[in-house]
Design a protein around this motif. Sequence first.
Motif, PDB file in Angstrom:
ATOM      1  N   TYR A  13      -0.685  -8.646 -11.070  1.00  0.00           N
ATOM      2  CA  TYR A  13      -0.221  -7.401 -11.665  1.00  0.00           C
ATOM      3  C   TYR A  13       1.206  -7.132 -11.200  1.00  0.00           C
ATOM      4  CZ  TYR A  13      -5.251  -6.984 -12.203  1.00  0.00           C
ATOM      5  OH  TYR A  13      -6.566  -7.222 -12.512  1.00  0.00           O
ATOM      6  N   VAL A  18      -2.593 -12.167  -7.686  1.00  0.00           N
ATOM      7  CA  VAL A  18      -3.954 -11.834  -7.256  1.00  0.00           C
ATOM      8  C   VAL A  18      -4.852 -13.070  -7.329  1.00  0.00           C
ATOM      9  CG1 VAL A  18      -6.020 -10.513  -7.911  1.00  0.00           C
ATOM     10  CG2 VAL A  18      -3.793  -9.374  -7.806  1.00  0.00           C
ATOM     11  N   PRO A  37     -16.184 -10.540  -2.094  1.00  0.00           N
ATOM     12  CA  PRO A  37     -16.049  -9.164  -1.606  1.00  0.00           C
ATOM     13  C   PRO A  37     -15.176  -8.300  -2.516  1.00  0.00           C
ATOM     14  CG  PRO A  37     -14.870 -10.717  -0.179  1.00  0.00           C
ATOM     15  CD  PRO A  37     -15.579 -11.532  -1.208  1.00  0.00           C
ATOM     16  N   ALA A  40     -11.640  -9.249  -4.311  1.00  0.00           N
ATOM     17  CA  ALA A  40     -11.477 -10.715  -4.303  1.00  0.00           C
ATOM     18  C   ALA A  40     -10.809 -11.226  -5.574  1.00  0.00           C
ATOM     19  CB  ALA A  40     -12.837 -11.388  -4.131  1.00  0.00           C
ATOM     20  N   LYS A  42     -12.518 -10.736  -8.860  1.00  0.00           N
ATOM     21  CA  LYS A  42     -13.557 -11.048  -9.856  1.00  0.00           C
ATOM     22  C   LYS A  42     -13.229 -10.433 -11.217  1.00  0.00           C
ATOM     23  CE  LYS A  42     -16.763  -9.132  -7.260  1.00  0.00           C
ATOM     24  NZ  LYS A  42     -15.916  -8.659  -6.131  1.00  0.00           N
ATOM     25  N   LYS A  47     -10.521 -10.263 -16.868  1.00  0.00           N
ATOM     26  CA  LYS A  47      -9.395  -9.762 -17.691  1.00  0.00           C
ATOM     27  C   LYS A  47      -8.569 -10.930 -18.211  1.00  0.00           C
ATOM     28  CE  LYS A  47      -8.879  -5.694 -14.834  1.00  0.00           C
ATOM     29  NZ  LYS A  47      -7.996  -5.104 -13.828  1.00  0.00           N
ATOM     30  N   GLN A 194     -22.326  -7.843  -7.383  1.00  0.00           N
ATOM     31  CA  GLN A 194     -22.309  -7.473  -5.960  1.00  0.00           C
ATOM     32  C   GLN A 194     -23.666  -7.792  -5.341  1.00  0.00           C
ATOM     33  OE1 GLN A 194     -19.845  -6.127  -4.220  1.00  0.00           O
ATOM     34  NE2 GLN A 194     -18.418  -5.375  -5.769  1.00  0.00           N
TER      35      GLN A 194
HETATM   36  N1  LIG Z   1      -4.310  -2.770 -12.800  1.00  0.00           N
HETATM   37  C1  LIG Z   1      -4.000  -3.205 -11.570  1.00  0.00           C
HETATM   38  N2  LIG Z   1      -2.748  -3.031 -11.077  1.00  0.00           N
HETATM   39  C2  LIG Z   1      -2.404  -3.480  -9.838  1.00  0.00           C
HETATM   40  N3  LIG Z   1      -3.284  -4.124  -9.022  1.00  0.00           N
HETATM   41  C3  LIG Z   1      -4.537  -4.314  -9.450  1.00  0.00           C
HETATM   42  C4  LIG Z   1      -4.963  -3.864 -10.753  1.00  0.00           C
HETATM   43  N4  LIG Z   1      -6.269  -4.204 -10.908  1.00  0.00           N
HETATM   44  C5  LIG Z   1      -6.651  -4.829  -9.776  1.00  0.00           C
HETATM   45  N5  LIG Z   1      -5.613  -4.896  -8.905  1.00  0.00           N
HETATM   46  C6  LIG Z   1      -5.648  -5.513  -7.565  1.00  0.00           C
HETATM   47  O1  LIG Z   1      -6.057  -6.863  -7.698  1.00  0.00           O
HETATM   48  C7  LIG Z   1      -6.929  -7.235  -6.619  1.00  0.00           C
HETATM   49  C8  LIG Z   1      -8.229  -7.794  -7.191  1.00  0.00           C
HETATM   50  O2  LIG Z   1      -8.897  -6.761  -7.894  1.00  0.00           O
HETATM   51  P1  LIG Z   1     -10.204  -7.025  -8.768  1.00  0.00           P
HETATM   52  O3  LIG Z   1     -10.570  -5.733  -9.421  1.00  0.00           O
HETATM   53  O4  LIG Z   1     -10.012  -8.218  -9.613  1.00  0.00           O
HETATM   54  O5  LIG Z   1     -11.263  -7.393  -7.616  1.00  0.00           O
HETATM   55  P2  LIG Z   1     -12.850  -7.442  -7.682  1.00  0.00           P
HETATM   56  O6  LIG Z   1     -13.237  -8.685  -6.949  1.00  0.00           O
HETATM   57  O7  LIG Z   1     -13.326  -7.298  -9.076  1.00  0.00           O
HETATM   58  O8  LIG Z   1     -13.223  -6.179  -6.805  1.00  0.00           O
HETATM   59  P3  LIG Z   1     -14.475  -5.148  -6.862  1.00  0.00           P
HETATM   60  O9  LIG Z   1     -15.665  -5.916  -6.396  1.00  0.00           O
HETATM   61  O10 LIG Z   1     -14.063  -4.108  -5.875  1.00  0.00           O
HETATM   62  O11 LIG Z   1     -14.583  -4.644  -8.264  1.00  0.00           O
HETATM   63  C9  LIG Z   1      -7.106  -5.997  -5.781  1.00  0.00           C
HETATM   64  O12 LIG Z   1      -6.246  -6.102  -4.673  1.00  0.00           O
HETATM   65  C10 LIG Z   1      -6.692  -4.864  -6.682  1.00  0.00           C
HETATM   66  O13 LIG Z   1      -6.139  -3.798  -5.951  1.00  0.00           O
END
Ligand SMILES: Nc1ncnc2c1ncn2[C@@H]1O[C@H](COP(=O)(O)OP(=O)(O)OP(=O)(O)O)[C@@H](O)[C@H]1O
Length: 241
Positions: A13, A18, A37, A40, A42, A47, A194
């Motif tokens: 982003y 990421v 976690p 991470a 996911k 997306k 989760q």
């Molecule tokens: N729209 C965004 N803009 C900036 N950073 C983002 C955005 N969406 C996610 N991130 C960042 O990207 C990283 C991964 O986020 P993501 O939502 O993919 O993780 P996740 O594994 O799905 O987490 P969770 O289990 O908490 O849903 C995180 O550090 C998050 O803060």
Amino acid sequence: MSLLELEDVTTGYNDVSVLHDVTLAVDRNEAVGVIGPNGAGKSTVFKTIMGYLEPWSGTVRYGGEAIDDAKPSERVKLGIGYVPQRENVFPKMTVRENLRMGAYTLDSETYEGRIQELFDLFPRLEERADQKVRTMSGGEQKMVAIARAMVTNPDLVLFDEPSAGLMPKYISEIFERIADIQRERETAFLIIEQNVPIVLEHTDRTYALRNGSVVADRESSQFVEQDDLGELYLGGSTGGD
Ligand SMILES: Nc1ncnc2c1ncn2[C@@H]1O[C@H](COP(=O)(O)OP(=O)(O)OP(=O)(O)O)[C@@H](O)[C@H]1O
């Protein structure tokens, strides 16, 4: 050839990366889990598959073809369905109206046939076809969300946390429906969860993500046998296997 392939995908982003060189594949009719976690990456994987985020490097292929230039709506037409974790139904609309909203790419004859197939798969939704979705239980609402993603007859469904907010008996029911859909429609599923024991029980293979990298890719049963899940989850292991 796999149905879906991510090859060395790096993205993020703004200018913050990421995902780092994520390679992942889903075969036809396969159920694949993605665990890891919070933070991470996911949801970021999902997306990227749907086309809401572009890879900075690497490629997403569907049916063997690169789809990096395809818009999200084009990916739906190609056969990818998506059940987001939140806001996955229109609460003020009835079940039938929700399914109709999932069918905007279909002509009305195809749509009517498709709806009947879905009601055969989800009899409880047929009984409640004219009920407003906000008056239904959490488990039933999730059934509506899955059925809506199935209206276009996808070959692959991305499912973000089927178990979120549900009591155990509804979680089992959701995973039973996923298994029914796989059996009857040969649909592949990629499932973020989760609830690790549940996803390992109900998928063929699972990817573990940490800090945006794949740290393990195994048959789901192997995660249970190898007994290093805590280590993969909480840190300590940095390599793949
Ligand atoms: N729209 C965004 N803009 C900036 N950073 C983002 C955005 N969406 C996610 N991130 C960042 O990207 C990283 C991964 O986020 P993501 O939502 O993919 O993780 P996740 O594994 O799905 O987490 P969770 O289990 O908490 O849903 C995180 O550090 C998050 O803060």
